[in-house]
Every structure is written in C-alpha cells, then in structure tokens.
Design an enzyme around this catalytic site. Structure first.
Site, PDB file in Angstrom:
ATOM      1  N   SER A 269     -52.972 -29.519   1.807  1.00 47.02           N
ATOM      2  CA  SER A 269     -54.470 -29.444   3.489  1.00 47.02           C
ATOM      3  C   SER A 269     -54.573 -28.408   4.291  1.00 47.02           C
ATOM      4  O   SER A 269     -54.855 -28.094   3.148  1.00 47.02           O
ATOM      5  CB  SER A 269     -53.161 -30.525   4.018  1.00 47.02           C
ATOM      6  OG  SER A 269     -53.989 -31.418   5.027  1.00 47.02           O
ATOM      7  N   LEU A 270     -53.782 -28.815   5.173  1.00 46.70           N
ATOM      8  CA  LEU A 270     -53.937 -27.568   5.741  1.00 46.70           C
ATOM      9  C   LEU A 270     -53.667 -25.772   5.077  1.00 46.70           C
ATOM     10  O   LEU A 270     -53.934 -25.573   5.527  1.00 46.70           O
ATOM     11  CB  LEU A 270     -53.628 -27.746   7.420  1.00 46.70           C
ATOM     12  CG  LEU A 270     -53.398 -26.667   8.208  1.00 46.70           C
ATOM     13  CD1 LEU A 270     -54.207 -26.169   8.673  1.00 46.70           C
ATOM     14  CD2 LEU A 270     -52.509 -26.790   9.500  1.00 46.70           C
TER      15      LEU A 270
END
Length: 414
Positions: A269-270
């Site tokens: 994700s991030l």
C-alpha cells in the site's frame, strides 16, 4: 581528498570491473538467498530515523520464525553517481524550474526473481510482518533461512514510518520492508494512522484531497472549480510529505551500515509506493504490493527519472479499488473513510492478477489487505498462469495511463 561525485564514480567503475568476472554472463542466472530479520526501523517524534536490533533469539522467544529463502536473478538498473548529485538536480528543478542532465550509470544487480510465485509469496509475508511485532499472531512464520535483527519505528511514542530490515547471514543482500497505511477501514489502526493518512492524501489525491466542498483539504492549492495551482501543490508535497525524505535518510543509513550489500525495498500500500519512489531514486530493486499509483507523486516531487524503471515491480489484483485507481468519488469507500485515493498509474512494471474474472471477486476495499494477497492469490498456484507454463502473470509497463483528467493544473494565484 577527491570530490564526492568523482569518488562515487570511481567506486561504481571499480565495482563493475571487480564484479564482472564473478557474475554469470547469463542474465537469467538464478540462485536462492537466505535472509534473516536483523532490525526494526522507524521515526522518532523529532523525525530521527531509529534502528533497533532484533536479537537472534527472538524467534525462540516469540515462537515465530523470522527467516526466509528467496530466489534471485540479475536485472539491469540505473543509478546516479551520488545521492547529492541526484538531489542537486531535483532541487534545481523544484526551485528554479531548470532541467539538468543527470548522468545515469547502468549496472547489473542481483534482485528477486519476480517471475516465481514462491518469491512473491515470501516477500508478501515480509511486508505483512512490517505491520506487527514478532510475538503477534499475525506474524507469518517463514523458513529457517532468515533471522531477526533490526526493527525501525517501534518505539512506544513513534507515530510514523516503520518496518523491519532483513539480511542474508553474510550480509550480501539486505531487504528494507516498509509498513503501509494503518487504518480501521482496511484492517486496523494504531499510532501511525494520522501520519499515514496525511501522506496518502498528499501523495495520491489530484489536488490536496479536495473531493467536494465539505472536505477539509491537506493543502491550500485548490482555486475553485476543477483548478489547482501546480506550484503550490508541489511545494506542499516538499514541505509536508514526510515519508519520502525520511525514506531517503533511512536508505542512506542502511548503506552506511551495509556498505557492500545489495539492498532491496519492499512494501504494501503506502509502503509500496514509498518503496517505489526510493527505488527510482537509488536504482535498487523494488517489489510493491497493492500500491496506489505513485507516478504522479514522483513527478510532483521532481524526482529525476532514470532511462528505465523496470527494476520496480508492482503486484496487485483487479478487485482492489486502491491499486486499480477506482476508489474515488464522494460516495466511494475511500472517501467515506476520509481518504482521497485518486491516482492509478504505476512506475516500472506491474504483475496484475485478474481476480474479478478468474476468482469472481467483487471490487471491494476489504480486498486491499496484504493477507488476502498471501492467502488467496500467492499462497496457491495461479491457474491462468499455470495453464500457459508460467508461475505468475507477465509483468508489463502501464502504457497510456491517464489520471486526474478532470483537473486543470497551472499557475492560478490565490
């Protein structure tokens, strides 16, 4: 003393000539590496990068394995002569809108063999473990070929960038695993949730997380309607986007600790997006899982682009609206959770699992988590690939990708 740039150039040339006789000439040469968990890493409240050694007895104490085996292959990467030279070109572009030629040096590096499902599975387990401590029931046990050593960002008062560092027993290869967003909407929250959300909304929104009039934006660059001031937006990322500069600092610390090691970066994700930005900066292999599109963030951060970014590999599936860039609009699951996840274009190459067609999955924000990828996709043979003699879907660059097309970016004074 030689100038820094010249010293770096001589080092690269020396590395090339010393290593070329030791490396197989076949670019498809593969071997397996054994990795150990060495460090936790993170950022203190005063923005210092902090390492913590994980004792070699951790797996015994916690009852979980922290050792992994990964297949590798050589790949081509492009690196700047030095980080200072890279940063000088970036700053000149940001402050003076001047472009400058940055010399890139082609090199053959040992990276993970992303064409093997088992390799992606082990790396995905490492990214999952960046979210938890080794005594947590969600920590994935791995084989005996990696040990525990350095965590980062796990101090009681740490509220941002965190994860683990894994290494082979001989320190020839080191893996930096970066935690992604912690949020209740996709699997949990925690002390890092506030800064995670700020970075998400700065890096992956079109204009300061402006979804509609009711939103409190993360920067003041919206100029009414669908207009956004480009200079203001880029300055906001430089001033407020904490994770990229922290990541470069962490990487430089790793190169000091392991000066002769190959370094890989992974994340979910991030964490995957930050891994990709760092991989383009330093020319190091990257595998990012379920990452939002980070190509727009790279441009806004004025990151000089190498001749190729194919050493960066994204892995995601079609039922994840965040990685697919469809989790947007005022009624989307992301917006309801306060996230403006509007980008969709990725750097490097992408391995995309069509879970909508082949597994009949519905597009759902709950499918964004790394555990779904581990248990339902990578943890078993992928039949569409097996049918054509492959282990995973082919990696391909995302050509003709368009995002934020409704917005007009330019010089719009307040």
């Amino acid at each position: 003393m030689l100038p820094t740039a010249l010293t770096a150039l001589l080092y690269l040339l020396l590395e090339f000539f010393l290593d070329r006789d030791q490396r197989p000439q076949d670019s498809h040469f593969q071997k397996s590496l054994r990795f150990e968990l060495r460090h936790e890493h993170g950022v203190s409240p005063d923005a210092r990068v902090v390492f913590s050694d994980v004792p070699s007895t951790a797996s015994v104490v916690y009852g979980n394995e922290s050792s992994y085996s990964i297949d590798t292959q050589y790949m081509t990467s492009y690196r700047p002569s030095s980080f200072s030279a890279y940063n000088d070109v970036r700053i000149r572009s940001m402050r003076h809108a001047q472009s400058a030629n940055l010399p890139w040096y082609e090199t053959e590096i040992l990276g993970p063999n992303v064409e093997k499902r088992e390799t992606l599975l082990v790396l995905a387990k490492m990214t999952n473990n960046a979210y938890v401590t080794p005594d947590d029931s969600q920590w994935y046990e791995l084989d005996e070929k990696w040990i525990t050593h350095y965590p980062f960002g796990w101090e009681p008062d740490a509220d941002g960038f965190r994860g683990y560092v894994f290494a082979t027993p001989d320190n020839s290869t080191v893996i930096l695993s970066i935690k992604g967003t912690s949020a209740a909407m996709w699997g949990g929250a925690g002390p890092t949730a506030k800064k995670d959300k700020l970075n998400d909304n700065l890096l992956f929104s079109c204009c300061c997380a402006r979804i509609d009039w009711s939103w409190t934006t993360v920067c003041g660059c919206h100029r009414g309607g669908w207009k956004c001031d480009q200079d203001c937006l880029e300055q906001a990322l430089v001033e407020d986007s904490l994770f990229y500069p922290i990541g470069t600092n962490l990487y430089n610390n790793l190169t000091y600790m392991y000066p002769t090691s190959d370094i890989w970066i992974i994340g979910h994700s991030l964490g995957g997006a930050v891994a990709s930005l760092l991989g383009v900066t330093f020319g190091t292999p990257v595998v990012a899982f379920e990452s939002p599109g980070e190509r727009l963030a790279a441009r806004r951060l004025h990151l000089p682009s190498p001749p190729s970014t194919h050493h960066v590999t994204h892995v995601y599936h079609t039922a994840d609206p965040i990685a697919m860039g469809t989790c947007n609009g005022i009624l989307s699951s992301c917006a309801l959770g306060g996230f403006a996840m509007e980008t969709r274009c990725h750097q490097g190459k992408s391995i995309v699992y069509d879970t909508v067609s082949n597994l009949s999955w519905s597009v759902d924000i709950r499918k964004h988590g790394i555990v779904n990828v581990i248990e339902e996709i990578l943890g078993k043979p992928w039949q569409p690939s097996e049918d054509v003699g492959r282990s995973v879907p082919p990696a391909a660059a995302e050509e003709d990708c368009v995002e934020c097309y409704s917005w007009e970016f330019g010089n719009f004074p307040p």
